[in-house]
Design an enzyme around this catalytic site. Structure first.
Site, PDB file in Angstrom:
ATOM      1  N   ALA A   1      33.647   2.725 -18.075  1.00 45.09           N
ATOM      2  CA  ALA A   1      33.755   2.632 -16.770  1.00 45.09           C
ATOM      3  C   ALA A   1      34.506   1.282 -16.302  1.00 45.09           C
ATOM      4  CB  ALA A   1      32.460   2.647 -15.955  1.00 45.09           C
TER       5      ALA A   1
ATOM      6  N   ASN B   1      23.339   0.358 -10.137  1.00 44.50           N
ATOM      7  CA  ASN B   1      22.761  -0.155 -11.395  1.00 44.50           C
ATOM      8  C   ASN B   1      21.363  -0.539 -11.402  1.00 44.50           C
ATOM      9  OD1 ASN B   1      25.106  -1.843 -10.913  1.00 44.50           O
ATOM     10  ND2 ASN B   1      24.269  -2.819 -12.524  1.00 44.50           N
TER      11      ASN B   1
ATOM     12  N   GLN C   1      26.342   5.471 -12.648  1.00 48.92           N
ATOM     13  CA  GLN C   1      25.224   5.678 -12.812  1.00 48.92           C
ATOM     14  C   GLN C   1      24.641   7.120 -12.106  1.00 48.92           C
ATOM     15  OE1 GLN C   1      23.125   3.828 -14.582  1.00 48.92           O
ATOM     16  NE2 GLN C   1      24.221   2.061 -14.832  1.00 48.92           N
TER      17      GLN C   1
ATOM     18  N   SER D   1      31.141   6.708 -17.222  1.00 45.28           N
ATOM     19  CA  SER D   1      31.058   6.149 -18.457  1.00 45.28           C
ATOM     20  C   SER D   1      30.156   6.918 -19.457  1.00 45.28           C
ATOM     21  CB  SER D   1      30.419   4.682 -18.546  1.00 45.28           C
ATOM     22  OG  SER D   1      30.218   4.055 -19.587  1.00 45.28           O
ATOM     23  N   ALA D   2      30.695   7.381 -20.684  1.00 47.53           N
ATOM     24  CA  ALA D   2      29.775   8.255 -21.404  1.00 47.53           C
ATOM     25  C   ALA D   2      28.356   7.832 -21.625  1.00 47.53           C
ATOM     26  CB  ALA D   2      30.624   8.761 -22.720  1.00 47.53           C
ATOM     27  N   HIS D   3      28.275   6.459 -22.172  1.00 46.43           N
ATOM     28  CA  HIS D   3      27.029   6.098 -22.712  1.00 46.43           C
ATOM     29  C   HIS D   3      25.976   6.116 -21.509  1.00 46.43           C
ATOM     30  CE1 HIS D   3      26.725   1.446 -21.612  1.00 46.43           C
ATOM     31  NE2 HIS D   3      28.127   1.791 -21.361  1.00 46.43           N
TER      32      HIS D   3
ATOM     33  N   THR E   1      46.279   4.888 -29.177  1.00 50.79           N
ATOM     34  CA  THR E   1      45.782   6.160 -29.666  1.00 50.79           C
ATOM     35  C   THR E   1      44.397   6.618 -29.169  1.00 50.79           C
ATOM     36  OG1 THR E   1      46.848   5.397 -31.964  1.00 50.79           O
ATOM     37  CG2 THR E   1      45.024   7.007 -32.037  1.00 50.79           C
TER      38      THR E   1
ATOM     39  N   CYS F   1      24.403  -6.415 -18.409  1.00 52.96           N
ATOM     40  CA  CYS F   1      25.598  -7.222 -18.573  1.00 52.96           C
ATOM     41  C   CYS F   1      25.366  -8.645 -18.284  1.00 52.96           C
ATOM     42  CB  CYS F   1      26.589  -6.684 -17.623  1.00 52.96           C
ATOM     43  SG  CYS F   1      26.684  -4.965 -17.484  1.00 52.96           S
TER      44      CYS F   1
HETATM   45  N1  PMP Z   1      29.659   0.396 -13.348  1.00 52.84           N
HETATM   46  C1  PMP Z   1      28.275   0.541 -13.267  1.00 52.84           C
HETATM   47  C2  PMP Z   1      27.802   0.727 -11.952  1.00 52.84           C
HETATM   48  C3  PMP Z   1      27.734   0.179 -14.382  1.00 52.84           C
HETATM   49  O1  PMP Z   1      26.318   0.312 -14.446  1.00 52.84           O
HETATM   50  C4  PMP Z   1      28.217  -0.153 -15.625  1.00 52.84           C
HETATM   51  C5  PMP Z   1      27.435  -0.397 -16.995  1.00 52.84           C
HETATM   52  N2  PMP Z   1      26.661  -1.316 -16.628  1.00 52.84           N
HETATM   53  C6  PMP Z   1      29.772  -0.207 -15.606  1.00 52.84           C
HETATM   54  C7  PMP Z   1      30.369  -0.029 -14.657  1.00 52.84           C
HETATM   55  C8  PMP Z   1      30.513  -0.722 -16.916  1.00 52.84           C
HETATM   56  O2  PMP Z   1      30.430   0.546 -17.653  1.00 52.84           O
HETATM   57  P1  PMP Z   1      31.094   0.408 -19.307  1.00 52.84           P
HETATM   58  O3  PMP Z   1      29.809  -0.195 -19.868  1.00 52.84           O
HETATM   59  O4  PMP Z   1      31.158   1.860 -19.539  1.00 52.84           O
HETATM   60  O5  PMP Z   1      32.116  -0.339 -19.268  1.00 52.84           O
END
Ligand code: PMP
Length: 385
Positions: A76, A154, A182, A202-204, A242, A328
């Protein structure tokens, strides 16, 4: 082999990252076990491309868009940066909010560095809601440009009514991007119904692998062709490099699994969240919930224990994974910009913990966490007196 969560621990940090769904693990492993560059024209390449195409259909199915509107990215952060770059460069005005993730805020500041007046941050109320009535006023004084607002915060889980924001943006001739990182996979999102031009995911955050995500770009959206990465022309030139076939296959499988089980999961998670929240409110005197309670993601609790530093509480309960501020910025001494924007004092912001639940959270994790948090807060409090 056990599951991703250790016995006797509570993993309540889904907003930082969620455990991999079994479907995503299987799809990623399958892709890793086969060779092929998705751009190669031979059979192996075509089989890799088919995995990517399948994932593109699966992501499109989750968002209700067409597969050609999905650009795969590294997550993301990249999707947000790309969305802002291609829309701001076309419009030269950027309206966002002070509670956005740094992947929007810092990108917006960097893009407007030479023209700081191009950037406007909307006011935020004490309950974390972005003031959308101010959006109309701000847009009336500007022509076109970009609006970028997160679908859910988040740190607090507070939701923004993106449909209303999109209507305001379009009526004013602006385009709209939403950082839906989120929300995707947790609550239903239909890009046609929301009427957004760009959406990041974002996948994770919903059971796919880390390091892969996507940007939805509405067909016909007004953009300038300004990719972040230049190179071999993958993703129709929007994102060179790639393709991460294993990651993308995992993203697609997680999207499909989430689409199928989302409704049941959201209801179950909300019950568990409410149980944890009520136990904490009952057993920890003086604690307070941040964010508008009836307009939040089902799995998030942001809670302040006044006078009790969050880092000390987290250190006193290593078997409960939760977060002070956002992952983060954890480790950084700066307090949460989100909580400060909502009017919390610096001290209260430093005494705030985020619990975030998700698809694999169990009721025993919640029982264990409720007891551990009550014990840890009491322990820190008594050590301070
Ligand atoms: N946007 C939001 C609202 C998020 O919570 C996060 C992840 N903490 C991100 C962006 C960033 O995502 P990514 O880890 O995939 O770079």
């Amino acid at each position: 082999m056990g599951g991703p969560i250790e016995a006797g621990e509570s993993y309540l940090d889904y907003n930082a990252t969620a455990p991999l769904r079994p479907e995503a693990l299987a799809a990623s492993v399958d892709a890793m076990q086969t060779v092929g560059n998705a751009s190669s024209l031979h059979g192996a390449g075509r089989r890799a491309a088919e995995k990517v195409n399948r994932a593109r259909r699966q992501v499109a199915g989750l968002l209700n868009c067409s597969p050609g509107e999905v650009i795969f990215t590294s997550g993301a952060t990249e999707a947000n940066n790309l969305a802002l770059q291609i829309s701001y460069t076309a419009g030269r005005s950027l309206v966002t909010s002070p509670v956005e993730h740094p992947a929007v805020l810092a990108a917006a500041r960097a893009l407007t560095r030479d023209h700081p007046d191009d950037l406007v941050l909307l006011p935020v109320a004490a309950d974390g809601l972005v003031d959308l009535s101010a959006l109309d006023r701000v847009l009336a004084a500007r022509s076109g440009g970009t609006v970028s607002l997160m679908a859910a915060n988040n740190e607090t889980g507070v939701l923004t009514d993106i449909r209303i924001a999109a209507k305001s943006a379009h009526e004013a001739g602006a385009v709209i991007h939403t950082d839906a990182t989120q929300v995707i996979g947790r609550l239903p999102v239909d890009v046609a119904e929301l009427d957004v031009d760009f959406l990041s995911l974002s996948a994770h955050k919903f059971g796919g692998p880390q390091g892969v995500g996507a940007l939805y770009v509405r067909r016909g959206a007004r953009v300038l062709f300004r990719p972040l990465l230049h190179g071999g022309g993958q993703e129709r030139g929007w994102r060179a490099g790639t393709l991460n076939v294993a990651g993308i296959a995992g993203l697609g499988a997680a999207a499909e699994a989430a689409r199928i089980s989302m409704e049941e999961e959201a209801a179950r998670i909300a019950v568990l969240r409410d149980r944890l929240e009520s136990q904490l409110l009952r057993n920890v005197p003086g604690c307070r919930i941040n964010g508008r309670p009836d307009q939040r993601l089902p799995g998030v609790i942001s809670i302040t224990f006044p006078g009790v530093p969050a880092d000390a509480v987290l250190a006193a309960m290593p078997d409960v994974a939760a977060s002070d501020g956002s992952a983060c910025s954890s480790g950084a001494p700066t307090p949460s910009h989100v909580l400060l924007a909502m009017g919390l004092s610096r001290e209260d912001a430093d005494c705030t913990i985020r619990f975030s639940l998700g698809h694999a959270t169990t009721s025993s994790e919640i029982e264990h966490a409720a007891q551990a948090v009550v014990r840890a807060v009491a322990q820190v409090r008594s050590a301070m007196t």
